[in-house]
Design a protein around this motif. Structure first.
Motif, PDB file in Angstrom:
ATOM      1  N   LEU A 142     -41.902  43.281 -16.253  1.00  0.00           N
ATOM      2  CA  LEU A 142     -41.287  42.602 -15.135  1.00  0.00           C
ATOM      3  C   LEU A 142     -40.606  41.473 -15.662  1.00  0.00           C
ATOM      4  O   LEU A 142     -39.446  41.050 -15.184  1.00  0.00           O
ATOM      5  CB  LEU A 142     -42.479  42.220 -14.263  1.00  0.00           C
ATOM      6  CG  LEU A 142     -42.032  41.577 -12.808  1.00  0.00           C
ATOM      7  CD1 LEU A 142     -41.003  42.823 -12.102  1.00  0.00           C
ATOM      8  CD2 LEU A 142     -43.111  41.680 -11.612  1.00  0.00           C
ATOM      9  N   PHE A 143     -41.047  40.663 -16.387  1.00  0.00           N
ATOM     10  CA  PHE A 143     -40.174  39.603 -16.925  1.00  0.00           C
ATOM     11  C   PHE A 143     -38.788  39.951 -17.751  1.00  0.00           C
ATOM     12  O   PHE A 143     -37.980  39.557 -17.397  1.00  0.00           O
ATOM     13  CB  PHE A 143     -41.088  38.725 -17.798  1.00  0.00           C
ATOM     14  CG  PHE A 143     -41.940  37.753 -17.342  1.00  0.00           C
ATOM     15  CD1 PHE A 143     -41.920  36.549 -17.473  1.00  0.00           C
ATOM     16  CD2 PHE A 143     -42.958  38.311 -16.369  1.00  0.00           C
ATOM     17  CE1 PHE A 143     -42.661  35.382 -16.748  1.00  0.00           C
ATOM     18  CE2 PHE A 143     -43.938  37.249 -15.468  1.00  0.00           C
ATOM     19  CZ  PHE A 143     -43.684  35.872 -15.933  1.00  0.00           C
ATOM     20  N   GLU A 144     -39.034  41.203 -18.306  1.00  0.00           N
ATOM     21  CA  GLU A 144     -37.786  41.537 -19.028  1.00  0.00           C
ATOM     22  C   GLU A 144     -36.841  41.976 -17.839  1.00  0.00           C
ATOM     23  O   GLU A 144     -35.758  41.444 -18.062  1.00  0.00           O
ATOM     24  CB  GLU A 144     -38.118  42.839 -20.032  1.00  0.00           C
ATOM     25  CG  GLU A 144     -36.934  43.205 -20.854  1.00  0.00           C
ATOM     26  CD  GLU A 144     -37.389  44.453 -21.695  1.00  0.00           C
ATOM     27  OE1 GLU A 144     -38.443  44.610 -22.085  1.00  0.00           O
ATOM     28  OE2 GLU A 144     -36.096  45.091 -21.971  1.00  0.00           O
ATOM     29  N   ALA A 145     -37.335  42.862 -17.031  1.00  0.00           N
ATOM     30  CA  ALA A 145     -36.348  43.235 -16.046  1.00  0.00           C
ATOM     31  C   ALA A 145     -35.766  41.907 -15.114  1.00  0.00           C
ATOM     32  O   ALA A 145     -34.603  42.151 -15.134  1.00  0.00           O
ATOM     33  CB  ALA A 145     -37.255  44.095 -15.052  1.00  0.00           C
ATOM     34  N   TYR A 146     -36.669  41.296 -14.665  1.00  0.00           N
ATOM     35  CA  TYR A 146     -36.348  39.970 -13.955  1.00  0.00           C
ATOM     36  C   TYR A 146     -35.195  39.244 -14.902  1.00  0.00           C
ATOM     37  O   TYR A 146     -34.191  38.783 -14.089  1.00  0.00           O
ATOM     38  CB  TYR A 146     -37.492  38.964 -13.799  1.00  0.00           C
ATOM     39  CG  TYR A 146     -37.036  37.727 -13.096  1.00  0.00           C
ATOM     40  CD1 TYR A 146     -36.791  37.774 -11.801  1.00  0.00           C
ATOM     41  CD2 TYR A 146     -36.883  36.509 -13.693  1.00  0.00           C
ATOM     42  CE1 TYR A 146     -36.462  36.598 -10.760  1.00  0.00           C
ATOM     43  CE2 TYR A 146     -36.522  35.295 -12.975  1.00  0.00           C
ATOM     44  CZ  TYR A 146     -36.307  35.639 -11.579  1.00  0.00           C
ATOM     45  OH  TYR A 146     -35.751  34.378 -11.073  1.00  0.00           O
ATOM     46  N   SER A 147     -35.214  38.968 -15.984  1.00  0.00           N
ATOM     47  CA  SER A 147     -34.215  38.300 -16.908  1.00  0.00           C
ATOM     48  C   SER A 147     -32.867  38.997 -16.954  1.00  0.00           C
ATOM     49  O   SER A 147     -31.980  38.009 -17.214  1.00  0.00           O
ATOM     50  CB  SER A 147     -34.831  37.982 -18.378  1.00  0.00           C
ATOM     51  OG  SER A 147     -34.686  39.357 -18.949  1.00  0.00           O
ATOM     52  N   LYS A 148     -33.010  40.281 -16.660  1.00  0.00           N
ATOM     53  CA  LYS A 148     -31.536  40.913 -16.618  1.00  0.00           C
ATOM     54  C   LYS A 148     -31.111  41.072 -15.061  1.00  0.00           C
ATOM     55  O   LYS A 148     -30.012  41.924 -14.944  1.00  0.00           O
ATOM     56  CB  LYS A 148     -31.683  42.349 -17.349  1.00  0.00           C
ATOM     57  CG  LYS A 148     -31.887  41.915 -18.839  1.00  0.00           C
ATOM     58  CD  LYS A 148     -32.091  43.123 -19.648  1.00  0.00           C
ATOM     59  CE  LYS A 148     -32.508  42.950 -21.170  1.00  0.00           C
ATOM     60  NZ  LYS A 148     -33.343  43.887 -21.581  1.00  0.00           N
ATOM     61  N   MET A 149     -31.745  40.603 -14.099  1.00  0.00           N
ATOM     62  CA  MET A 149     -31.319  40.848 -12.835  1.00  0.00           C
ATOM     63  C   MET A 149     -30.337  39.786 -12.218  1.00  0.00           C
ATOM     64  O   MET A 149     -30.433  38.480 -12.678  1.00  0.00           O
ATOM     65  CB  MET A 149     -32.550  41.144 -11.963  1.00  0.00           C
ATOM     66  CG  MET A 149     -33.290  42.443 -12.140  1.00  0.00           C
ATOM     67  SD  MET A 149     -34.802  42.479 -11.450  1.00  0.00           S
ATOM     68  CE  MET A 149     -34.804  43.091  -9.754  1.00  0.00           C
ATOM     69  N   PRO A 150     -29.597  39.830 -11.162  1.00  0.00           N
ATOM     70  CA  PRO A 150     -28.847  38.801 -10.665  1.00  0.00           C
ATOM     71  C   PRO A 150     -29.972  37.802 -10.280  1.00  0.00           C
ATOM     72  O   PRO A 150     -30.886  38.304  -9.605  1.00  0.00           O
ATOM     73  CB  PRO A 150     -28.109  39.482  -9.514  1.00  0.00           C
ATOM     74  CG  PRO A 150     -28.561  40.719  -9.487  1.00  0.00           C
ATOM     75  CD  PRO A 150     -29.289  41.409 -10.536  1.00  0.00           C
ATOM     76  N   LYS A 151     -29.536  36.449 -10.058  1.00  0.00           N
ATOM     77  CA  LYS A 151     -30.375  35.386  -9.721  1.00  0.00           C
ATOM     78  C   LYS A 151     -30.309  34.936  -8.299  1.00  0.00           C
ATOM     79  O   LYS A 151     -31.033  34.511  -7.689  1.00  0.00           O
ATOM     80  CB  LYS A 151     -30.174  34.221 -10.461  1.00  0.00           C
ATOM     81  CG  LYS A 151     -30.507  34.372 -12.187  1.00  0.00           C
ATOM     82  CD  LYS A 151     -32.301  34.604 -12.174  1.00  0.00           C
ATOM     83  CE  LYS A 151     -32.844  34.974 -13.486  1.00  0.00           C
ATOM     84  NZ  LYS A 151     -32.296  36.547 -13.785  1.00  0.00           N
ATOM     85  N   ASP A 152     -28.869  35.579  -7.652  1.00  0.00           N
ATOM     86  CA  ASP A 152     -28.794  35.324  -6.229  1.00  0.00           C
ATOM     87  C   ASP A 152     -29.176  36.347  -5.437  1.00  0.00           C
ATOM     88  O   ASP A 152     -28.593  36.753  -4.354  1.00  0.00           O
ATOM     89  CB  ASP A 152     -27.339  34.729  -6.172  1.00  0.00           C
ATOM     90  CG  ASP A 152     -26.435  35.993  -6.335  1.00  0.00           C
ATOM     91  OD1 ASP A 152     -26.938  36.802  -7.328  1.00  0.00           O
ATOM     92  OD2 ASP A 152     -25.225  35.912  -6.382  1.00  0.00           O
TER      93      ASP A 152
END
Ligand code: AFD
Ligand code: MN
Ligand code: MN
Length: 410
Positions: A191-201
């Protein structure tokens, strides 16, 4: 006023007498602006479970038909503009890989029907997930779900309302079957790996569930786990509460209060459950009214500052009743519950609380959340929006069901 609607004015008069005109007016206005997502999966063909292959008549056979049905629901209720999607049911050809191009097409189809795409759900179940999704020991499986999660973020940002909701079926059936700690840590690291590559807004909400399909363990079993993971990920991540995902008797309104007090973003999957996660249509239960009371008091519903509002979605998919009627029934139940939550006389209640008048406080609270007949409030809101006062009846009389039964032949 049209014939047969006298009960509305009479009822409003009685409510004004008991709860005050200001509160009643506020409840009518709240019902007029409240919006809730329709789950695309509730309109498709889910069957009668292990004991029969039947499904309710004229279930939508494809995404276009799901959107047709959602449009009918929005036209009847005026408050379900957003259509929530599931990546591998709605944006995939093979049920394994999701495709941005299909999502684009679906977003256009939605617009043509005056709808918008709401929450995007990555699909962590279906083929290849028998050993879990992010907890799977198979690296390829993990990677496939990480990529799907990242894509969900892009789709949410570009084509939908910027909300991604995550529910993981990961867990186990027997003690000893999996290493609980390894599983939890695998889920977090994917999940952390996916999150780091997802848009932040965008906003991401993490759903929890105490059982099913895991009967012995679920990797994210409760709000505390969702909360811990959300806090560690980032300020755009929060907790998704689904009514059917708790142990029996859990005080869900207290969970709502804690999340609001902790100032974390929240969201709801509304439904009613009787035995487990049976995903029935929402009913106007006392519990639902108490939940709305906390949401209203916490200013996370119908707030003019949209950013403060939680995300509200229906998540239902029970197998035998007419699905369109069942969704309209849910909307009606939510509106009734919202009105009840608003009617609670908070000033009087807090005096009773401070003076330790236990039973009087309980009676005052129940007068709004249980005893009040708030149907005139919801009816008035509909009249003021030129909507049918009884949307289920309007649906039955519309002839739409007969039309789709003839066309769809199922
Ligand atoms: C399942 C889960 C969960 C989830 C829904 C859509 O129990 O409620 O939100 O599927 O993914 O019903
Ligand atoms: Mn859910
Ligand atoms: Mn569920």
């Amino acid at each position: 006023m049209a014939m047969g609607l006298k009960w509305i004015d009479n009822g409003l008069e009685m409510l004004c007498e008991e709860f005050g005109e200001k509160r009643v007016r506020h409840a009518i206005d709240a019902v007029k602006i409240f919006q809730v997502d329709i789950p695309g999966w509730a309109l498709g063909s889910f069957g009668g479970g292990r004991f029969g292959g039947f499904s309710s008549p004229a279930a939508a056979r494809n995404i276009e038909e799901k959107l047709d049905d959602a449009m009918v629901i929005n036209n009847l209720t005026g408050c379900t503009k957003n259509f929530a999607t599931h990546m591998l049911w709605d944006f995939s050809e093979d049920g394994i890989i999701a495709d941005y191009k299909i999502a684009e097409k679906v977003a256009n189809e939605a617009k043509q029907r005056n709808l918008e795409l709401g929450a995007v759900n990555p699909t962590y179940f279906l083929a290849g997930s028998h050993m879990g999704s992010f907890i799977s020991p198979d690296k390829k499986t993990q990677k496939r779900y990480i990529e799907q999660t990242i894509l969900a973020g892009t789709i949410a940002k570009n084509l939908c309302n910027g909300l991604v909701t995550l529910w993981f079926p990961d867990g186990s059936l027997y003690p000893g079957q999996i290493d609980l700690k390894k599983a939890y840590e695998r889920l977090k690291s994917c999940l952390f790996e996916a999150y780091s590559k997802m848009p932040k807004d965008i906003v991401i909400l993490i759903e929890y569930k105490v059982f099913e399909p895991g009967t012995y363990s679920t990797t994210i079993p409760d709000w505390g786990t969702s909360f811990a993971i959300a806090k560690n990920l980032g300020s755009n991540v929060g907790v998704l509460v689904d009514l059917g995902h708790h142990h029996y008797g859990t005080n869900i309104e207290q969970i709502v209060m804690m999340l609001i007090s902790e100032n974390i973003k929240g969201g709801f999957h509304f439904n009613t459950r009787y035995a487990a996660d049976d995903d029935h249509a929402v009913e106007p239960t006392p519990e639902m009214a108490r939940i709305f009371y906390e949401l209203v008091k916490g200013d996370v519903i119908i707030n003019q500052n949209q950013k403060k509002n939680w995300a509200y979605m229906i998540d239902q998919a029970s197998g035998r009743e007419n699905r369109i009627q069942a969704l309209v029934h849910s909307v009606d139940s939510l509106q009734l519950s919202l009105a009840k939550g608003i009617l609670v006389e908070t000033e009087k209640l807090s005096i009773l609380q401070d003076t330790d008048e236990i039973i009087s406080a309980n009676i005052l609270f129940n007068n709004a959340t249980i005893n009040a007949d708030v149907r005139p409030i919801v009816a008035k809101a509909r009249l003021e929006k030129n909507l049918p006062v009884d949307p289920v009846k309007a649906y039955i009389e519309s002839g739409y069901q007969k039309k789709i039964e003839a066309e769809r032949g199922n």
